[in-house]
Design an enzyme around this catalytic site. Structure first.
Site, mmCIF file in Angstrom:
data_model
loop_
_atom_site.group_PDB
_atom_site.id
_atom_site.type_symbol
_atom_site.label_atom_id
_atom_site.label_comp_id
_atom_site.label_asym_id
_atom_site.label_seq_id
_atom_site.Cartn_x
_atom_site.Cartn_y
_atom_site.Cartn_z
ATOM 1 N N TYR A 4 11.099 9.468 7.822
ATOM 2 C CA TYR A 4 11.030 8.282 7.577
ATOM 3 C C TYR A 4 11.665 7.757 5.911
ATOM 4 O O TYR A 4 10.945 8.681 5.026
ATOM 5 C CB TYR A 4 9.841 7.357 7.770
ATOM 6 C CG TYR A 4 9.767 5.868 7.498
ATOM 7 C CD1 TYR A 4 10.337 5.043 8.205
ATOM 8 C CD2 TYR A 4 9.045 5.487 6.257
ATOM 9 C CE1 TYR A 4 10.404 3.628 8.167
ATOM 10 C CE2 TYR A 4 9.231 4.132 5.970
ATOM 11 C CZ TYR A 4 9.855 3.194 6.864
ATOM 12 O OH TYR A 4 9.909 1.886 6.604
ATOM 13 N N ASP B 50 13.776 13.512 -0.349
ATOM 14 C CA ASP B 50 12.936 12.118 -0.284
ATOM 15 C C ASP B 50 11.587 12.585 -0.645
ATOM 16 O O ASP B 50 10.789 12.976 0.065
ATOM 17 C CB ASP B 50 13.014 11.503 1.045
ATOM 18 C CG ASP B 50 12.233 10.220 1.048
ATOM 19 O OD1 ASP B 50 11.389 10.254 0.176
ATOM 20 O OD2 ASP B 50 12.373 9.165 2.021
ATOM 21 N N LYS C 169 6.111 5.378 -5.170
ATOM 22 C CA LYS C 169 4.537 5.505 -5.127
ATOM 23 C C LYS C 169 3.836 6.010 -6.443
ATOM 24 O O LYS C 169 3.607 5.042 -7.402
ATOM 25 C CB LYS C 169 4.249 6.509 -4.010
ATOM 26 C CG LYS C 169 4.607 6.065 -2.721
ATOM 27 C CD LYS C 169 3.850 6.824 -1.522
ATOM 28 C CE LYS C 169 4.522 6.355 -0.085
ATOM 29 N NZ LYS C 169 4.104 4.980 0.268
#
Length: 444
Positions: free
Chosen positions: A158, A253, A281
């Site tokens: 994802y 990623d 994050k």
């Protein structure tokens, strides 16, 4: 502290009462599904979703005053825990100086320099506001740099909700059993190739089928959106070799793994160098921020230096920069990661022991401070094996743990996050709750 107790007459839905229930009723009238991100709706685990009023350290408190030990940690962003004193002080100080400038501040330069020192493959960086934006921009850059259209990603990976990524994706799509999203044109989907995670041979075959046409391979170096699935030995090295041979780019990623697996990210842990890195994050300390960066010759293709356009009103937001600078300062201390990973390892082993004692089939995948309990008979090494997990068992386990005041991610396909704020007592309490919960799952 207030913790939930369990008795034989316990009803999960009775937990959500009074103010919590009323707020969710209001939310459903104005927010789509009553939430602003799908997994928060608790559809995969049953029951009404929580409405959180406040948080501190390793704990959340809902609108009814019930307290929970939190292993979501804002989906990994809060490596220091909630409302860390240094981060809160930095945000408060910056708020008094201005919350958004719309022009460059010294804070963007400082955080960018700190990231580049930690992750040397990042020679130039561009800050944005979300992981989706960063991954989307990195792929656009890869296409612009190579002059190619195809992107290779991995099943269950994802990378945000941009059109290019919503084919056989993990996270929320996996949670709801959706392989793609309505609204994504078939012509867009055709530009995205998928391979099984941890299958270098499949990647070789796909490159052989599309020679000179693949712009980039994008991968979570540790898959964390199909649940936690570490890379097989040699897998990341194979991706580096295959991409280099075909003049394609390798994009890591590291929205989840960046500053989580190690201070230098998963790439420093596995000693594999990507061409581009996507971050998010932790670099914002819980505020909305992300970034993408990499080789200078590639990054110089971005406007205003090159023809690849990307812009954002709140990019480099000073509040987020201050929070990120404060967070990186706190985690760059001796023994930070060994202490954090030690807590997570003890939790993972406690969960394995609890599964064995219960007689329930299950696996616990873990690396660093990331872990997932899979209700699966066999090992989980890719998306296909993750999907064999018993999601109904997980849903019962989730509710049993919640009834004991432990908040897990509300999906079989997400990661648990351990933070620096979790204490030894927190870990012990979680293991005890897991033993009780697994017995209840077994007997249900």
């Amino acid at each position: 502290m207030f913790f939930l107790t369990r008795d034989k007459d316990f009803d999960y839905d009775s937990m959500v009462t009074s103010r919590n229930s009323k707020l969710f009723d209001r939310a459903q009238k104005i927010l789509v599904g009553g939430v602003d991100s799908p997994v928060r709706a608790f559809r995969a685990v049953g029951g009404a979703p929580l409405i959180i009023d406040r948080a501190s350290g390793s704990h959340l408190v809902d609108a009814d005053g019930r307290e929970y030990l939190d292993y979501v940690c804002s989906w990994g962003a809060l490596i220091l825990g909630h409302a860390h004193a240094e981060v809160v002080a930095a945000i408060a100080d910056q708020a008094a100086r201005g919350t958004s400038y719309g022009v460059t501040s010294p804070l963007e330069i400082e955080l960018g320099e700190k990231i580049a020192v930690a992750i040397p493959t990042i020679e130039l960086i561009r800050f944005v506001s979300s992981g989706t934006e960063a991954a989307m921009s990195a792929v656009r850059l890869a296409r612009g740099f190579t002059g190619r259209d195809l992107i290779l990603k991995f099943e269950g990976g994802y990378h945000g909700h941009a059109d290019s990524f919503l084919v056989e994706a993990g996270s929320g799509l996996a949670t709801f059993g959706i392989s793609s999203s309505a609204g994504v044109p078939a012509s867009f989907a055709a530009l995205t190739l998928n391979a099984p995670y941890n299958d270098a041979s499949a990647v070789e075959r796909i490159f052989a089928q599309h020679p000179g046409k693949i712009a980039a391979v994008i991968v979570e170096p540790v898959a964390a959106n199909m649940g936690v699935v570490p890379p097989a030995p040699g897998f990341l090295e194979s991706l580096r070799r295959i991409a280099l041979r075909d003049d394609a780019l390798l994009i890591f990623d590291e929205v989840i793994t960046g500053f989580r697996i190690a201070y230098g990210g998963a790439q420093s842990h596995f000693h594999v160098q990507p061409d581009l890195t996507v971050l998010g994050k932790i670099i914002g300390g819980g505020l909305p921020v992300a970034a993408y960066g990499g080789r200078r010759d590639i990054m110089e293709k971005i406007s205003p230096l090159g023809p690849v356009y990307q812009a954002g009103t709140l990019s480099g937001n000073p509040l987020a920069m201050r929070a990120g600078i404060a967070t990186l300062g706190e985690i760059k201390v001796p023994d930070f990661y060994s202490t954090l990973d030690g807590k997570a390892a003890r939790l993972a082993q406690g969960l394995r022991d609890a599964l064995r004692e219960s007689g329930m089939p299950g696996q616990v995948n873990s690396i660093g401070s990331l872990l997932t309990v899979f209700f699966a008979q066999d090992s989980v090494h890719d998306y296909a094996s993750a999907k064999l997990s018993d999601a109904k068992c997980f849903a019962v386990f989730f509710r049993e743990m919640l009834s004991r005041g432990i908040l897990l991610p509300p999906s079989q396909y997400e990661a648990l996050f351990v933070s620096a704020a979790h204490s030894a007592d927190d870990i012990d309490r979680t293991i005890v709750a897991a033993r009780e919960s697994l017995r209840a799952v077994r007997d249900s």
